[in-house]
Design a protein around this motif. Structure first.
Motif, PDB file in Angstrom:
ATOM      1  N   ALA A  71       0.832  -1.203   0.000  1.00  0.00           N
ATOM      2  CA  ALA A  71       0.000   0.000   0.000  1.00  0.00           C
ATOM      3  C   ALA A  71       0.869   1.257   0.000  1.00  0.00           C
ATOM      4  CB  ALA A  71      -0.944  -0.001   1.202  1.00  0.00           C
ATOM      5  N   VAL A  72       1.975   1.237   0.749  1.00  0.00           N
ATOM      6  CA  VAL A  72       2.915   2.376   0.745  1.00  0.00           C
ATOM      7  C   VAL A  72       3.506   2.540  -0.647  1.00  0.00           C
ATOM      8  CG1 VAL A  72       5.105   3.259   1.665  1.00  0.00           C
ATOM      9  CG2 VAL A  72       3.442   2.192   3.213  1.00  0.00           C
ATOM     10  N   ASP A  73       3.913   1.438  -1.242  1.00  0.00           N
ATOM     11  CA  ASP A  73       4.464   1.482  -2.598  1.00  0.00           C
ATOM     12  C   ASP A  73       3.456   2.072  -3.581  1.00  0.00           C
ATOM     13  OD1 ASP A  73       6.677   0.189  -1.489  1.00  0.00           O
ATOM     14  OD2 ASP A  73       6.143  -1.778  -2.329  1.00  0.00           O
ATOM     15  N   GLY A  74       2.193   1.631  -3.489  1.00  0.00           N
ATOM     16  CA  GLY A  74       1.144   2.120  -4.374  1.00  0.00           C
ATOM     17  C   GLY A  74       0.861   3.599  -4.159  1.00  0.00           C
ATOM     18  N   GLY A  89      11.309   8.098  -1.531  1.00  0.00           N
ATOM     19  CA  GLY A  89      10.688   6.869  -2.028  1.00  0.00           C
ATOM     20  C   GLY A  89      10.393   5.874  -0.930  1.00  0.00           C
ATOM     21  N   ALA A  90       9.588   4.889  -1.267  1.00  0.00           N
ATOM     22  CA  ALA A  90       9.191   3.862  -0.310  1.00  0.00           C
ATOM     23  C   ALA A  90      10.407   3.073   0.162  1.00  0.00           C
ATOM     24  CB  ALA A  90       8.167   2.929  -0.951  1.00  0.00           C
ATOM     25  N   GLY A  91      10.467   2.883   1.460  1.00  0.00           N
ATOM     26  CA  GLY A  91      11.560   2.099   2.022  1.00  0.00           C
ATOM     27  C   GLY A  91      11.562   2.157   3.537  1.00  0.00           C
ATOM     28  N   LEU A  92      12.432   1.328   4.116  1.00  0.00           N
ATOM     29  CA  LEU A  92      12.573   1.318   5.572  1.00  0.00           C
ATOM     30  C   LEU A  92      13.245   2.602   6.041  1.00  0.00           C
ATOM     31  CD1 LEU A  92      13.642  -2.371   6.259  1.00  0.00           C
ATOM     32  CD2 LEU A  92      11.565  -1.240   7.078  1.00  0.00           C
ATOM     33  N   ARG A  93      12.773   3.116   7.140  1.00  0.00           N
ATOM     34  CA  ARG A  93      13.345   4.305   7.790  1.00  0.00           C
ATOM     35  C   ARG A  93      13.739   3.891   9.209  1.00  0.00           C
ATOM     36  NH1 ARG A  93      11.687   5.571   3.236  1.00  0.00           N
ATOM     37  NH2 ARG A  93      11.632   7.664   2.380  1.00  0.00           N
ATOM     38  N   GLU A  94      14.806   3.125   9.310  1.00  0.00           N
ATOM     39  CA  GLU A  94      15.223   2.585  10.605  1.00  0.00           C
ATOM     40  C   GLU A  94      15.524   3.687  11.626  1.00  0.00           C
ATOM     41  OE1 GLU A  94      15.140  -0.573  11.588  1.00  0.00           O
ATOM     42  OE2 GLU A  94      14.610  -1.401   9.632  1.00  0.00           O
ATOM     43  N   ASP A  95      15.929   4.870  11.127  1.00  0.00           N
ATOM     44  CA  ASP A  95      16.188   5.967  12.056  1.00  0.00           C
ATOM     45  C   ASP A  95      14.896   6.490  12.685  1.00  0.00           C
ATOM     46  OD1 ASP A  95      15.759   6.743   9.339  1.00  0.00           O
ATOM     47  OD2 ASP A  95      16.421   8.782   9.799  1.00  0.00           O
ATOM     48  N   TYR A  96      13.734   6.195  12.094  1.00  0.00           N
ATOM     49  CA  TYR A  96      12.441   6.577  12.665  1.00  0.00           C
ATOM     50  C   TYR A  96      11.952   5.519  13.649  1.00  0.00           C
ATOM     51  CZ  TYR A  96      11.853  10.104   8.942  1.00  0.00           C
ATOM     52  OH  TYR A  96      11.980  11.172   8.092  1.00  0.00           O
ATOM     53  N   GLY A  97      12.403   4.278  13.465  1.00  0.00           N
ATOM     54  CA  GLY A  97      11.990   3.178  14.326  1.00  0.00           C
ATOM     55  C   GLY A  97      12.115   1.864  13.591  1.00  0.00           C
ATOM     56  N   TYR A 101       8.266   1.596   7.641  1.00  0.00           N
ATOM     57  CA  TYR A 101       8.329   1.583   6.184  1.00  0.00           C
ATOM     58  C   TYR A 101       7.448   2.715   5.681  1.00  0.00           C
ATOM     59  CZ  TYR A 101       8.458  -0.382   1.454  1.00  0.00           C
ATOM     60  OH  TYR A 101       8.659  -0.570   0.114  1.00  0.00           O
ATOM     61  N   ALA A 102       8.017   3.655   4.944  1.00  0.00           N
ATOM     62  CA  ALA A 102       7.263   4.841   4.558  1.00  0.00           C
ATOM     63  C   ALA A 102       7.687   5.380   3.205  1.00  0.00           C
ATOM     64  CB  ALA A 102       7.442   5.932   5.618  1.00  0.00           C
ATOM     65  N   ALA A 103       6.851   6.247   2.669  1.00  0.00           N
ATOM     66  CA  ALA A 103       7.143   7.000   1.454  1.00  0.00           C
ATOM     67  C   ALA A 103       6.590   8.405   1.649  1.00  0.00           C
ATOM     68  CB  ALA A 103       6.495   6.349   0.241  1.00  0.00           C
ATOM     69  N   PHE A 104       7.228   9.363   0.979  1.00  0.00           N
ATOM     70  CA  PHE A 104       6.860  10.770   1.131  1.00  0.00           C
ATOM     71  C   PHE A 104       6.661  11.418  -0.242  1.00  0.00           C
ATOM     72  CE2 PHE A 104       9.385   9.446   4.673  1.00  0.00           C
ATOM     73  CZ  PHE A 104       8.782  10.017   5.780  1.00  0.00           C
ATOM     74  N   LEU A 105       5.628  12.241  -0.337  1.00  0.00           N
ATOM     75  CA  LEU A 105       5.337  12.999  -1.538  1.00  0.00           C
ATOM     76  C   LEU A 105       5.032  14.443  -1.164  1.00  0.00           C
ATOM     77  CD1 LEU A 105       2.846  10.526  -3.257  1.00  0.00           C
ATOM     78  CD2 LEU A 105       5.160  11.062  -4.040  1.00  0.00           C
ATOM     79  N   LEU A 106       5.332  15.348  -2.061  1.00  0.00           N
ATOM     80  CA  LEU A 106       4.864  16.718  -1.931  1.00  0.00           C
ATOM     81  C   LEU A 106       3.637  16.856  -2.819  1.00  0.00           C
ATOM     82  CD1 LEU A 106       8.227  18.685  -2.075  1.00  0.00           C
ATOM     83  CD2 LEU A 106       6.857  18.118  -0.055  1.00  0.00           C
ATOM     84  N   ASP A 107       2.540  17.320  -2.241  1.00  0.00           N
ATOM     85  CA  ASP A 107       1.323  17.508  -3.036  1.00  0.00           C
ATOM     86  C   ASP A 107       1.475  18.746  -3.916  1.00  0.00           C
ATOM     87  OD1 ASP A 107       0.656  19.820  -1.569  1.00  0.00           O
ATOM     88  OD2 ASP A 107      -1.149  18.952  -0.678  1.00  0.00           O
ATOM     89  N   PRO A 108       0.496  19.065  -4.755  1.00  0.00           N
ATOM     90  CA  PRO A 108       0.643  20.209  -5.660  1.00  0.00           C
ATOM     91  C   PRO A 108       0.906  21.547  -4.966  1.00  0.00           C
ATOM     92  CG  PRO A 108      -1.114  18.800  -6.437  1.00  0.00           C
ATOM     93  CD  PRO A 108      -0.700  18.269  -5.081  1.00  0.00           C
ATOM     94  N   ASP A 109       0.606  21.654  -3.677  1.00  0.00           N
ATOM     95  CA  ASP A 109       0.834  22.894  -2.929  1.00  0.00           C
ATOM     96  C   ASP A 109       2.071  22.854  -2.044  1.00  0.00           C
ATOM     97  OD1 ASP A 109      -1.553  24.708  -3.498  1.00  0.00           O
ATOM     98  OD2 ASP A 109      -2.487  22.774  -3.103  1.00  0.00           O
ATOM     99  N   ALA A 115       2.890   8.100   3.676  1.00  0.00           N
ATOM    100  CA  ALA A 115       2.192   6.853   3.978  1.00  0.00           C
ATOM    101  C   ALA A 115       3.180   5.999   4.768  1.00  0.00           C
ATOM    102  CB  ALA A 115       1.761   6.122   2.717  1.00  0.00           C
ATOM    103  N   VAL A 116       2.719   5.416   5.867  1.00  0.00           N
ATOM    104  CA  VAL A 116       3.617   4.649   6.724  1.00  0.00           C
ATOM    105  C   VAL A 116       2.979   3.324   7.117  1.00  0.00           C
ATOM    106  CG1 VAL A 116       2.812   5.857   8.815  1.00  0.00           C
ATOM    107  CG2 VAL A 116       5.014   4.677   8.837  1.00  0.00           C
ATOM    108  N   TYR A 117       3.795   2.277   7.074  1.00  0.00           N
ATOM    109  CA  TYR A 117       3.418   0.953   7.538  1.00  0.00           C
ATOM    110  C   TYR A 117       4.392   0.564   8.630  1.00  0.00           C
ATOM    111  CZ  TYR A 117       2.841  -4.105   7.668  1.00  0.00           C
ATOM    112  OH  TYR A 117       2.653  -5.395   8.082  1.00  0.00           O
ATOM    113  N   MET A 118       3.858   0.188   9.783  1.00  0.00           N
ATOM    114  CA  MET A 118       4.699  -0.228  10.911  1.00  0.00           C
ATOM    115  C   MET A 118       4.651  -1.750  11.018  1.00  0.00           C
ATOM    116  SD  MET A 118       5.784   2.653  12.177  1.00  0.00           S
ATOM    117  CE  MET A 118       6.271   2.320  13.835  1.00  0.00           C
TER     118      MET A 118
END
Length: 119
Positions: A71-74, A89-97, A101-109, A115-118
């Motif tokens: 779902a994070v990938d999608g 991009g989607a991937g593990l963020r071990e420094d967050y915990g 597993y998360a991905a980040f986007l900037l919306d049009p504004d 999106a995060v999966y624990m």
């Protein structure tokens, strides 16, 4: 804890296109939409509200819980296709915990949308 979140957006149609696509893999749908704004969230429970404002400047950070890594990938894939800009991009963020597993986007504004999966 939160009931709903409201974001000001310069172009409601462009933002709605982005959020509809990016949040679909997370199970969110458009629950309400007219010229005054749009609400998205789980079916019959919109919790993210978009409000048109010609002076919107972005800058908020909103994170959505995902049910799986897929779902994070999608979220990331579909959000980029719908006008979002990659902000991690989607991937593990071990420094967050462990198992974050998360991905980040900037919306049009320029709002930072995650999106995060624990695991």
């Amino acid at each position: 804890m939160y009931d709903h979140i409201g974001l000001k957006v310069r172009d409601l149609a462009a933002s709605l296109k982005f959020y509809r696509a990016a949040l679909k893999p997370l199970g969110h749908v458009v629950g309400s939409s007219d010229d005054s704004g749009a609400g998205l969230g789980p079916k019959d429970a919109p919790a993210l509200w978009l409000y048109p404002d010609a002076d919107a400047r972005g800058g908020a950070h909103v994170a959505f819980r995902a049910a799986s890594r897929a779902a994070v990938d999608g979220f990331h894939r579909d959000g980029v296709k719908a006008g979002g800009r990659d902000n991690g991009g989607a991937g593990l963020r071990e420094d967050y915990g462990a198992g974050y597993y998360a991905a980040f986007l900037l919306d049009p504004d320029g709002h930072n949308v995650e999106a995060v999966y624990m695991e």
